[in-house]
Design a protein around this motif. Structure first.
Motif, PDB file in Angstrom:
ATOM      1  N   PHE A 223       0.842  -1.204   0.000  1.00 11.21           N
ATOM      2  CA  PHE A 223       0.000   0.000   0.000  1.00 11.21           C
ATOM      3  C   PHE A 223       0.876   1.253   0.000  1.00 11.21           C
ATOM      4  O   PHE A 223       0.639   2.200  -0.761  1.00 11.21           O
ATOM      5  N   ASP A 224       1.889   1.260   0.870  1.00 10.45           N
ATOM      6  CA  ASP A 224       2.769   2.425   0.968  1.00 10.45           C
ATOM      7  C   ASP A 224       3.464   2.722  -0.357  1.00 10.45           C
ATOM      8  O   ASP A 224       3.646   3.890  -0.727  1.00 10.45           O
ATOM      9  N   ARG A 225       3.836   1.662  -1.056  1.00 14.70           N
ATOM     10  CA  ARG A 225       4.624   1.822  -2.279  1.00 14.70           C
ATOM     11  C   ARG A 225       3.770   2.178  -3.497  1.00 14.70           C
ATOM     12  O   ARG A 225       4.301   2.678  -4.493  1.00 14.70           O
ATOM     13  N   THR A 226       2.475   1.891  -3.447  1.00  7.51           N
ATOM     14  CA  THR A 226       1.651   2.030  -4.656  1.00  7.51           C
ATOM     15  C   THR A 226       0.477   3.005  -4.482  1.00  7.51           C
ATOM     16  O   THR A 226      -0.490   2.956  -5.247  1.00  7.51           O
ATOM     17  N   GLY A 227       0.545   3.852  -3.484  1.00  6.95           N
ATOM     18  CA  GLY A 227      -0.485   4.881  -3.341  1.00  6.95           C
ATOM     19  C   GLY A 227      -1.708   4.457  -2.565  1.00  6.95           C
ATOM     20  O   GLY A 227      -2.704   5.185  -2.527  1.00  6.95           O
ATOM     21  N   GLY A 228      -1.652   3.295  -1.942  1.00  7.89           N
ATOM     22  CA  GLY A 228      -2.771   2.842  -1.111  1.00  7.89           C
ATOM     23  C   GLY A 228      -2.696   3.440   0.285  1.00  7.89           C
ATOM     24  O   GLY A 228      -1.740   4.134   0.638  1.00  7.89           O
ATOM     25  N   VAL A 229      -3.703   3.163   1.086  1.00  5.07           N
ATOM     26  CA  VAL A 229      -3.756   3.643   2.462  1.00  5.07           C
ATOM     27  C   VAL A 229      -3.941   2.450   3.383  1.00  5.07           C
ATOM     28  O   VAL A 229      -4.829   1.619   3.167  1.00  5.07           O
ATOM     29  N   ARG A 230      -3.093   2.349   4.383  1.00  2.00           N
ATOM     30  CA  ARG A 230      -3.233   1.272   5.357  1.00  2.00           C
ATOM     31  C   ARG A 230      -4.588   1.377   6.063  1.00  2.00           C
ATOM     32  O   ARG A 230      -5.073   2.495   6.313  1.00  2.00           O
ATOM     33  N   PRO A 231      -5.212   0.239   6.394  1.00  2.00           N
ATOM     34  CA  PRO A 231      -6.528   0.291   7.053  1.00  2.00           C
ATOM     35  C   PRO A 231      -6.569   1.206   8.269  1.00  2.00           C
ATOM     36  O   PRO A 231      -7.550   1.926   8.475  1.00  2.00           O
ATOM     37  N   ALA A 232      -5.504   1.202   9.059  1.00  2.00           N
ATOM     38  CA  ALA A 232      -5.492   2.027  10.277  1.00  2.00           C
ATOM     39  C   ALA A 232      -5.577   3.522   9.967  1.00  2.00           C
ATOM     40  O   ALA A 232      -5.993   4.314  10.820  1.00  2.00           O
ATOM     41  N   ASN A 233      -5.210   3.898   8.752  1.00  2.00           N
ATOM     42  CA  ASN A 233      -5.196   5.319   8.377  1.00  2.00           C
ATOM     43  C   ASN A 233      -6.356   5.717   7.467  1.00  2.00           C
ATOM     44  O   ASN A 233      -6.417   6.868   7.019  1.00  2.00           O
ATOM     45  N   ARG A 234      -7.245   4.789   7.181  1.00  2.00           N
ATOM     46  CA  ARG A 234      -8.359   5.100   6.282  1.00  2.00           C
ATOM     47  C   ARG A 234      -9.465   5.863   7.006  1.00  2.00           C
ATOM     48  O   ARG A 234      -9.661   5.712   8.213  1.00  2.00           O
ATOM     49  N   HIS A 235     -10.182   6.638   6.244  1.00  3.50           N
ATOM     50  CA  HIS A 235     -11.310   7.386   6.793  1.00  3.50           C
ATOM     51  C   HIS A 235     -12.346   6.411   7.335  1.00  3.50           C
ATOM     52  O   HIS A 235     -12.540   5.308   6.804  1.00  3.50           O
TER      53      HIS A 235
ATOM     54  N   ILE B 289     -15.552 -10.073  11.688  1.00  2.56           N
ATOM     55  CA  ILE B 289     -15.183  -8.743  11.209  1.00  2.56           C
ATOM     56  C   ILE B 289     -14.029  -8.154  12.032  1.00  2.56           C
ATOM     57  O   ILE B 289     -13.216  -7.388  11.521  1.00  2.56           O
ATOM     58  N   LYS B 290     -13.947  -8.505  13.300  1.00  4.29           N
ATOM     59  CA  LYS B 290     -12.867  -8.023  14.166  1.00  4.29           C
ATOM     60  C   LYS B 290     -12.119  -9.220  14.752  1.00  4.29           C
ATOM     61  O   LYS B 290     -12.392  -9.636  15.873  1.00  4.29           O
ATOM     62  N   PRO B 291     -11.181  -9.783  13.982  1.00  5.81           N
ATOM     63  CA  PRO B 291     -10.460 -10.964  14.461  1.00  5.81           C
ATOM     64  C   PRO B 291      -9.639 -10.669  15.715  1.00  5.81           C
ATOM     65  O   PRO B 291      -9.205  -9.526  15.935  1.00  5.81           O
ATOM     66  N   ALA B 292      -9.419 -11.702  16.507  1.00 10.70           N
ATOM     67  CA  ALA B 292      -8.651 -11.539  17.743  1.00 10.70           C
ATOM     68  C   ALA B 292      -7.208 -11.156  17.455  1.00 10.70           C
ATOM     69  O   ALA B 292      -6.585 -10.444  18.244  1.00 10.70           O
ATOM     70  N   PHE B 293      -6.668 -11.635  16.322  1.00 15.55           N
ATOM     71  CA  PHE B 293      -5.272 -11.368  15.982  1.00 15.55           C
ATOM     72  C   PHE B 293      -5.196 -10.692  14.611  1.00 15.55           C
ATOM     73  O   PHE B 293      -4.970 -11.336  13.598  1.00 15.55           O
ATOM     74  N   TRP B 294      -5.473  -9.390  14.625  1.00 13.59           N
ATOM     75  CA  TRP B 294      -5.384  -8.597  13.394  1.00 13.59           C
ATOM     76  C   TRP B 294      -5.272  -7.132  13.767  1.00 13.59           C
ATOM     77  O   TRP B 294      -6.054  -6.654  14.593  1.00 13.59           O
TER      78      TRP B 294
END
Length: 199
Positions: free
Chosen positions: A44-56, A80-85
C-alpha cells in the motif's frame, strides 16, 4: 498452459474470501499457480494505497459491510474483528514460501487454512505452534517453520519488489504471465476464469 502469479497478504480478508476458487479455476484450465505472499501494508505504501489504520471511518464502515455481504453470499464464516489482526505476516508468509519450495503437500489448502485461521478461527498466524499445526495438517513438514527462515525472508522481500514492478497494488491480485492480464480482488475470479478459457 497458463501460469498465474498470485500475490496475497496473509492477513487479507478478501484473499480469505477467495476460498479455493482460484485453485479450482486453475485445475479446470490446467494452469499453474505461483503463490507470492508479501507485506501488503508495505505494498500500500509503495503504490499509493492507504493502510486500514489510516483510512477514513466511512471507508472502514463500508469495508465492514462488504465483508459481511460477501461472507454471507459465499457461505463463509468471517469475524469482522479478528482476535489477531493486524498481525505480523512474515512468519506465515515464510511458511508458504518454504512449503512451495519443498512441495509434496496441499499448497492451496495451506494458504487457505492460514487465511481462515485469521478470519474465522481467531488464531495467531505469527505463532510458530499455530503454523506447525497448519503445515502438518496439509502434508508439509512442521519443521519448515524453522528451516525456511532464510529463503523465506529473501523471497518475501523479492515478492514485494516483483509486485510493484508488475503493477500489483492490493490483495488478492492475480497476474497471468502469458498475457499480462491483471485481476484484482476475489470478485474478479470469474473474469480470470473467462480469460483463461480464451487463451
Amino acid at each position: 498452459m497458463a501460469n498465474i502469479d498470485y500475490y496475497l497478504g496473509t492477513i487479507s480478508p478478501f484473499a480469505y474470501l477467495a476460498g479455493d476458487r482460484l485453485e479450482r479455476i486453475a485445475e479446470r484450465h490446467a494452469a499453474t499457480i505461483t503463490y507470492k505472499p508479501l507485506d501488503i501494508l508495505q505494498l500500500f505504501d509503495r503504490t499509493g494505497g492507504v493502510r486500514p489504520a489510516n483510512r477514513h471511518a466511512s471507508r472502514m464502515e463500508y469495508r465492514a459491510q462488504e465483508l459481511s455481504r460477501w461472507s454471507d453470499h459465499l457461505g463463509m464464516a468471517l469475524n469482522i474483528k479478528p482476535a489477531f489482526w493486524p498481525v505480523n505476516m512474515a512468519p506465515s508468509s515464510y511458511a508458504i514460501i518454504a512449503a512451495q519450495k519443498t512441495g509434496g503437500g496441499d499448497l492451496g489448502g495451506l494458504v487457505q487454512a492460514i487465511l481462515r485461521a485469521v478470519w474465522a478461527e481467531d488464531r495467531d498466524i505469527s505463532d510458530d505452534g499455530v503454523l506447525r499445526d497448519i503445515l502438518g495438517r496439509h502434508g508439509f513438514d512442521p519443521a519448515l517453520v524453522d528451516k525456511g527462515l532464510f529463503v523465506g525472508a529473501e523471497t518475501y522481500g523479492r515478492n514485494l519488489e516483483q509486485a510493484v514492478e508488475a503493477g500489483v497494488f492490493g490483495s488478492p491480485f492475480y497476474v497471468v504471465q502469458e498475457s499480462g492480464q491483471k485481476f484484482w480482488g476475489q470478485d474478479r475470479l470469474d473474469f480470470l476464469d473467462r480469460h483463461l478459457a480464451a487463451l
